[in-house]
Design a protein around this motif. Structure first.
Motif, PDB file in Angstrom:
ATOM      1  N   THR A 171      -3.101  12.258  -5.416  1.00 29.24           N
ATOM      2  CA  THR A 171      -3.497  13.300  -4.736  1.00 29.24           C
ATOM      3  C   THR A 171      -3.646  14.503  -5.372  1.00 29.24           C
ATOM      4  OG1 THR A 171      -3.708  14.249  -2.345  1.00 29.24           O
ATOM      5  CG2 THR A 171      -1.526  14.014  -3.257  1.00 29.24           C
ATOM      6  N   TYR A 217       5.826   0.207  -7.293  1.00 30.65           N
ATOM      7  CA  TYR A 217       4.614   0.475  -6.900  1.00 30.65           C
ATOM      8  C   TYR A 217       4.236   1.875  -6.816  1.00 30.65           C
ATOM      9  CZ  TYR A 217       5.983  -3.962  -4.646  1.00 30.65           C
ATOM     10  OH  TYR A 217       6.429  -5.306  -4.465  1.00 30.65           O
ATOM     11  N   TRP A 218       3.036   1.960  -7.017  1.00 30.59           N
ATOM     12  CA  TRP A 218       2.160   3.349  -7.294  1.00 30.59           C
ATOM     13  C   TRP A 218       1.161   3.428  -6.054  1.00 30.59           C
ATOM     14  CZ3 TRP A 218       3.949   6.777 -10.626  1.00 30.59           C
ATOM     15  CH2 TRP A 218       5.045   6.634 -11.258  1.00 30.59           C
ATOM     16  N   GLY A 219       0.972   4.796  -5.710  1.00 35.81           N
ATOM     17  CA  GLY A 219      -0.185   5.259  -4.967  1.00 35.81           C
ATOM     18  C   GLY A 219      -1.276   5.605  -5.729  1.00 35.81           C
ATOM     19  N   GLN A 220      -2.517   5.902  -5.016  1.00 32.59           N
ATOM     20  CA  GLN A 220      -3.647   6.289  -6.121  1.00 32.59           C
ATOM     21  C   GLN A 220      -3.844   7.860  -6.324  1.00 32.59           C
ATOM     22  OE1 GLN A 220      -3.437   6.262  -2.871  1.00 32.59           O
ATOM     23  NE2 GLN A 220      -4.584   8.318  -2.238  1.00 32.59           N
ATOM     24  N   GLN A 238       0.735  -1.165  -0.123  1.00 30.78           N
ATOM     25  CA  GLN A 238      -0.014   0.086   0.162  1.00 30.78           C
ATOM     26  C   GLN A 238       0.862   1.327  -0.001  1.00 30.78           C
ATOM     27  OE1 GLN A 238      -2.917  -0.342   3.273  1.00 30.78           O
ATOM     28  NE2 GLN A 238      -4.258  -1.183   1.857  1.00 30.78           N
ATOM     29  N   TYR A 292       1.543  11.689  -7.546  1.00 32.09           N
ATOM     30  CA  TYR A 292       1.735  10.149  -7.361  1.00 32.09           C
ATOM     31  C   TYR A 292       2.792   9.672  -6.724  1.00 32.09           C
ATOM     32  CZ  TYR A 292      -2.069   9.833 -10.614  1.00 32.09           C
ATOM     33  OH  TYR A 292      -3.119   9.871 -11.360  1.00 32.09           O
ATOM     34  N   CYS A 323       3.338  10.453   1.877  1.00 31.33           N
ATOM     35  CA  CYS A 323       2.956   9.117   1.361  1.00 31.33           C
ATOM     36  C   CYS A 323       3.401   8.024   2.568  1.00 31.33           C
ATOM     37  CB  CYS A 323       3.574   8.826   0.045  1.00 31.33           C
ATOM     38  SG  CYS A 323       3.354   7.045  -0.615  1.00 31.33           S
ATOM     39  N   VAL A 374      -0.199   5.227   0.453  1.00 30.00           N
ATOM     40  CA  VAL A 374      -1.281   6.046   0.667  1.00 30.00           C
ATOM     41  C   VAL A 374      -0.891   7.634   0.609  1.00 30.00           C
ATOM     42  CG1 VAL A 374      -3.411   6.905   1.817  1.00 30.00           C
ATOM     43  CG2 VAL A 374      -2.677   4.280   1.547  1.00 30.00           C
ATOM     44  N   GLU A 375      -1.093   8.383  -0.303  1.00 34.51           N
ATOM     45  CA  GLU A 375      -1.034   9.723  -0.354  1.00 34.51           C
ATOM     46  C   GLU A 375      -2.040  10.657   0.194  1.00 34.51           C
ATOM     47  OE1 GLU A 375       0.238   8.469  -4.670  1.00 34.51           O
ATOM     48  OE2 GLU A 375      -1.513   8.154  -3.198  1.00 34.51           O
TER      49      GLU A 375
END
Length: 114
Positions: free
Chosen positions: A108, A103-106, A3, A94, A22, A5-6
């Motif tokens: 903001t 890996y990438w966050g969703q 995970q 991101y 993040c 998360v930003e």
């Protein structure tokens, strides 16, 4: 489960500041290069800043002197302090972890507007 998360995005006036964070889990944070990548509407992605464990951080020319990336390997977090924001900084930001895997966050949203 990996995970990223930003948080910390929002609306800010030109000249203002924001701090993005993040928070990560599920992978060996200290072994990964951590970056912030942004994508503005209608444009391709832009690598904004990268933090490694082996050298000084690197920045896009467009943000040098205004943005600062920092990482806390004990807390598995990476942050981006953004000062003197401009309308052209408006984008989705991101968090990216690159190492054995990518890996990438969703993302903001950051909007700089008066």
């Amino acid at each position: 489960e990996v995970q990223l998360v930003e948080s910390g995005g929002g609306l800010v006036q030109p000249g203002g500041s924001l701090r993005l964070s993040c928070t990560t889990s599920g992978f060996t944070f200290g072994s990964y290069d951590m970056s912030w990548v942004r994508q503005a509407p209608g444009k391709g992605p832009e690598l904004v800043a990268t933090s490694t464990n082996s050298g000084a951080p690197t920045y896009a020319d467009s943000v040098k002197g205004r943005f600062t990336i920092s990482r806390d390997n004990a807390k598995n977090t990476v942050s981006l302090q953004m000062n003197s924001l401009k309308p052209e900084d408006t984008a989705v930001y991101y968090c990216n972890a690159r190492g054995w895997r990518d890996y990438w966050g969703q993302g903001t949203q950051v909007t700089v507007s008066s």
